[in-house]
Design an enzyme around this catalytic site. Structure first.
Site, PDB file in Angstrom:
ATOM      1  N   TYR A   1      -2.863   6.232  -4.763  1.00 45.96           N
ATOM      2  CA  TYR A   1      -2.441   4.758  -4.668  1.00 45.96           C
ATOM      3  C   TYR A   1      -2.688   4.367  -3.503  1.00 45.96           C
ATOM      4  CZ  TYR A   1       1.193   1.207  -4.576  1.00 45.96           C
ATOM      5  OH  TYR A   1       2.045   0.291  -4.431  1.00 45.96           O
TER       6      TYR A   1
ATOM      7  N   SER B   1       0.652  -2.248   0.842  1.00 41.34           N
ATOM      8  CA  SER B   1       1.694  -1.197   0.740  1.00 41.34           C
ATOM      9  C   SER B   1       1.862  -0.580   2.156  1.00 41.34           C
ATOM     10  CB  SER B   1       1.680  -0.311  -0.282  1.00 41.34           C
ATOM     11  OG  SER B   1       2.488   0.616  -0.226  1.00 41.34           O
TER      12      SER B   1
END
Length: 264
Positions: free
Chosen positions: A169, A155
């Protein structure tokens, strides 16, 4: 997604035809777009899902309706032993495994560090980090038989530290980015290429669940291309990295797909 499937049927990558590919987290979002695209290239696709059975079943029917080959495999990859079972089930159904796409992941809520419990930490890390390691270990014996590829979904958060309540995350995705490079070196002698794709802001159930419309609009304004991406915007990078003819001399790399939001 049928229109997108037709797009990829018109763009053929011959060396993906006949390959067996497992995509974790494939019932919705980027994973579902990948399942359609790889099946359109003639690959047999194992569609992994956890809770979204209806979406996975609909996706399976769409692939079959277009003449593709796919199977469903279910399991919570954040749970000990389940990831390994998912890989073995997928590979056994096809009798081989040529590619693994570690796409399962999620934020599991926006939680500030000061308010974070040990249980939340464990759930986020198990889903986003440990599952990648477990799936890779389980797939390795299958992939080294004839050589193959692993593509991890990381990501933009792995580089920028994540947004509000998403720091853990982001850290887990940082693990994914780092282990991508490490496994690329470790498995090169087995004929396995390991790369990753790092999506930016993509319109998926992920943001529907965790990002308010106001926050999403603020994030959109940071993208030079002026829009939020779609799952289909990400597909080309995965197909490129899966194809030996297109990327056979590429390993240990991370392709950023973010509309220019991050230019490393």
């Amino acid at each position: 997604m049928t229109g997108q499937l037709n797009i990829w049927q018109g763009i053929q990558i011959p060396d993906l035809d006949g390959k067996a590919v497992l995509i974790t987290g494939a019932s919705t979002g980027i994973g579902a777009a990948l399942a359609l695209a790889f099946s359109a290239q003639g690959a047999s696709v194992a569609i992994h899902y956890n809770e979204s059975r209806q979406a996975a079943t609909q996706l399976l029917a769409e692939v079959a309706g277009a003449g593709g080959t796919a199977v469903l495999v279910q399991g919570d990859v954040s749970t000990d032993g389940v990831t390994e079972r998912v890989v073995e089930e997928a590979a056994s159904q096809f009798g081989r495994l040529d590619g693994l796409i570690n796409n399962a992941g999620g934020m599991l809520g926006r939680v500030a560090t000061a308010e974070m419990s040990d249980a939340h930490y464990q759930r986020v890390m198990d889903l986003n980090a440990r599952s990648v390691l477990a799936a890779t270990r389980a797939a390795h014996p299958w992939l080294r038989k004839q050589g193959g590829f692993i593509i991890n979904t990381t990501s933009i958060a792995a580089r920028n530290g994540g947004g509000n309540g998403a720091i853990l995350y982001a850290a887990a995705k940082g693990f994914v980015s780092t282990i991508t490079r490490g496994h690329a070196k470790e498995f090169v002698g087995d004929g396995i290429r390991v790369n990753a794709v790092a999506p930016g802001i993509i319109a998926t159930p992920f943001h529907e669940r965790y990002t308010s419309p106001e926050m999403l609009d603020a994030q959109r304004r940071t993208v030079p291309m002026g829009r939020v991406g779609t799952p289909e915007d990400c597909v080309g990078a995965y197909l490129f990295l899966a194809s030996p003819s297109l990327s056979g001399y590429i390993t240990g790399q991370i392709i950023e797909v973010n509309g220019g939001q991050l230019m490393p």
